[in-house]
Design a protein around this motif. Structure first.
Motif, mmCIF file in Angstrom:
data_model
loop_
_atom_site.group_PDB
_atom_site.id
_atom_site.type_symbol
_atom_site.label_atom_id
_atom_site.label_comp_id
_atom_site.label_asym_id
_atom_site.label_seq_id
_atom_site.Cartn_x
_atom_site.Cartn_y
_atom_site.Cartn_z
ATOM 1 N N ASP A 281 19.713 21.638 10.413
ATOM 2 C CA ASP A 281 18.620 22.403 11.025
ATOM 3 C C ASP A 281 18.084 23.458 10.056
ATOM 4 O O ASP A 281 16.867 23.632 9.910
ATOM 5 N N TRP A 282 18.990 24.183 9.399
ATOM 6 C CA TRP A 282 18.577 25.240 8.468
ATOM 7 C C TRP A 282 17.805 24.653 7.294
ATOM 8 O O TRP A 282 16.766 25.201 6.882
ATOM 9 N N LEU A 283 18.276 23.542 6.761
ATOM 10 C CA LEU A 283 17.608 22.923 5.619
ATOM 11 C C LEU A 283 16.192 22.470 5.987
ATOM 12 O O LEU A 283 15.246 22.647 5.213
ATOM 13 N N GLN A 284 16.033 21.893 7.140
ATOM 14 C CA GLN A 284 14.694 21.459 7.545
ATOM 15 C C GLN A 284 13.769 22.649 7.788
ATOM 16 O O GLN A 284 12.577 22.573 7.482
ATOM 17 N N ALA A 285 14.317 23.741 8.291
ATOM 18 C CA ALA A 285 13.496 24.917 8.566
ATOM 19 C C ALA A 285 13.090 25.666 7.309
ATOM 20 O O ALA A 285 12.078 26.382 7.307
ATOM 21 N N HIS A 286 13.849 25.496 6.215
ATOM 22 C CA HIS A 286 13.606 26.272 4.996
ATOM 23 C C HIS A 286 13.241 25.387 3.795
ATOM 24 O O HIS A 286 13.274 25.844 2.661
ATOM 25 N N GLN A 287 12.841 24.157 4.037
ATOM 26 C CA GLN A 287 12.522 23.235 2.952
ATOM 27 C C GLN A 287 11.384 23.764 2.090
ATOM 28 O O GLN A 287 10.359 24.219 2.610
ATOM 29 N N ALA B 60 27.787 28.828 4.500
ATOM 30 C CA ALA B 60 27.804 30.198 3.978
ATOM 31 C C ALA B 60 26.528 30.481 3.188
ATOM 32 O O ALA B 60 25.941 31.567 3.303
ATOM 33 N N VAL B 61 26.090 29.514 2.398
ATOM 34 C CA VAL B 61 24.840 29.674 1.657
ATOM 35 C C VAL B 61 23.686 29.893 2.628
ATOM 36 O O VAL B 61 22.847 30.792 2.454
ATOM 37 N N ALA B 62 23.621 29.065 3.666
ATOM 38 C CA ALA B 62 22.540 29.159 4.651
ATOM 39 C C ALA B 62 22.556 30.520 5.363
ATOM 40 O O ALA B 62 21.494 31.042 5.727
ATOM 41 N N ALA B 63 23.743 31.100 5.526
ATOM 42 C CA ALA B 63 23.871 32.381 6.209
ATOM 43 C C ALA B 63 23.596 33.566 5.299
ATOM 44 O O ALA B 63 23.650 34.724 5.743
ATOM 45 N N GLY B 64 23.290 33.296 4.028
ATOM 46 C CA GLY B 64 22.974 34.364 3.082
ATOM 47 C C GLY B 64 24.172 34.912 2.348
ATOM 48 O O GLY B 64 24.059 35.916 1.637
ATOM 49 N N ASP B 65 25.316 34.259 2.483
ATOM 50 C CA ASP B 65 26.536 34.691 1.798
ATOM 51 C C ASP B 65 26.919 33.645 0.774
ATOM 52 O O ASP B 65 27.882 32.898 0.957
ATOM 53 N N ASN B 66 26.143 33.564 -0.316
ATOM 54 C CA ASN B 66 26.275 32.476 -1.290
ATOM 55 C C ASN B 66 27.574 32.595 -2.072
ATOM 56 O O ASN B 66 27.748 33.491 -2.878
ATOM 57 N N PRO B 67 28.525 31.661 -1.866
ATOM 58 C CA PRO B 67 29.793 31.726 -2.570
ATOM 59 C C PRO B 67 29.728 31.244 -4.009
ATOM 60 O O PRO B 67 30.712 31.349 -4.741
ATOM 61 N N PHE B 68 28.576 30.699 -4.421
ATOM 62 C CA PHE B 68 28.452 30.137 -5.768
ATOM 63 C C PHE B 68 27.873 31.132 -6.770
ATOM 64 O O PHE B 68 27.682 30.800 -7.933
ATOM 65 N N ARG B 69 27.572 32.343 -6.349
ATOM 66 C CA ARG B 69 26.996 33.320 -7.263
ATOM 67 C C ARG B 69 28.104 34.048 -8.015
ATOM 68 O O ARG B 69 29.189 34.234 -7.535
#
Length: 353
Positions: A198-204, A344-353
């Motif tokens: 859902d998040w990916l489709q909303a923010h494509q 976590a990325v979608a929630a704004g808490d990017n663990p890859f940074r």
């Protein structure tokens, strides 16, 4: 045909291949046939043609319905990349005549390098700078792949009509629906997958620039040079297509074997330490001409979704009696981890940074 036990070529297949090699003007004698992989995956065999070291790649002993198409795709990729700055195996010849081996196959030059998922060259053991610099150079080569010319090439025929980005989430929703139809598969086996979709489709992102996408870019699909920190060749092109190369960027960063490492797939190289950080890979990618994007989190989340759903397929095959419990459980655990990281990325808490 190919032996299902050894993954190599039996006498009948070698004789047929020899006839084809002679007809193609490649040589007269095949010797030193050694299997490199086999079983349910594509068969890869090292051999010599009049002393010239080559590698044959063909579908498994019991081909899947799309096996020939997979080989044709890989052949198109290698023909498209010929002469480019992208490190790749050099295609020698290809055969689509089923009268030879019963399947589509091709010959390529042997790559002088090693796969870091299976072994480590001594130079990398001795020098942490080698381990650091190879990641930077690897990221630059991923950028070069995304910029390689493809219009008018054999690979252009594999470009599907419509938007590459718009197809992504519906495709993986469909795959999840098929998984959930499997007896014994719990609807919530991958926690958060529907919400991530859902998040990916909303923010494509609204638009993208088409380029070559490897589709499964990580160190296990890479050969490294033994004595210099460089990529010798990207391999395993079966998921390659024309799409948005920024998905390869996201995939590369997600799969890079520093924490968080959802796959643990680079073996001893990761254990030795000294690898470049993801921020350095991103800088190297952009410095080599890769596109910068304000939507990096979206591509990271999409990579988590796509990779997680793909490897969840092994758990589904286990439930259907087609894969081992060990492989199914191991990859299912990684898929669950990937869903958590993507969420976590979608929630704004990017663990890859």
């Amino acid at each position: 045909m190919v032996s299902g036990i050894t993954g190599t070529l039996d006498a009948t297949a070698v004789a047929a291949l020899t006839g084809w090699v002679r007809a193609e003007g490649l040589g007269s004698e095949i010797t030193d046939v050694v299997p490199l992989t086999g079983g349910s995956q594509n068969v890869v065999v090292r051999l010599s043609v009049d002393g010239r070291r080559l590698v044959l790649r063909r579908p498994p002993p019991h081909p899947r319905p799309n096996s020939d198409r997979t080989m044709q795709r890989e052949i198109a990729v290698l023909r498209t990349l010929a002469g480019s700055a992208v490190p790749h195996p050099v295609l020698v010849a290809a055969c689509e005549d089923h009268d030879v081996l019963g399947v589509v196959f091709y010959l390529m030059e042997e790559v002088d390098g090693f796969n870091p998922g299976n072994e480590i060259a001594p130079a990398y053991l001795a020098d942490p700078l080698m381990r650091h610099h190879v990641g930077v150079n690897y990221a630059a080569d991923v950028a070069r792949l995304g910029q390689a010319p493809w219009q008018g090439s054999p690979l252009e025929d594999w470009k599907r009509p419509g938007s590459f980005l718009e197809r992504q989430v519906p495709q993986w929703r469909t795959t999840m629906a098929a998984y959930r139809a499997q007896d014994g598969y719990a609807h919530d086996s991958l926690p958060g997958v529907d919400e991530l979709c859902d998040w990916l489709q909303a923010h494509q992102p609204a638009e993208y620039v088409s380029g070559i996408v490897h589709g499964d870019i990580h160190l296990n699909n890479t050969m490294l040079r033994r004595d210099s920190p460089e990529v010798a060749a990207f391999v395993d092109w079966e998921m390659c297509t024309i799409g948005d190369p920024l998905l390869d960027l996201g995939w590369m960063l997600v799969c890079w074997p520093v924490a968080p490492d959802p796959l643990g797939s680079a073996g001893h190289l990761a254990e030795l330490g000294g690898l470049a950080e993801r921020t350095e890979l991103l800088e190297a990618y952009c410095a080599a001409g890769g596109r910068r994007t304000e939507h990096l989190d979206w591509y990271l989340a999409l990579a988590c979704l796509k990779l997680g759903v793909v490897i969840e397929g092994t758990w589904v095959r286990y439930l259907a009696g087609l894969a081992s419990r060990e492989a199914g459980e191991r990859l299912h655990a990684s898929a669950v981890t990937l869903m958590g990281l993507g969420s976590a990325v979608a929630a704004g808490d990017n663990p890859f940074r």
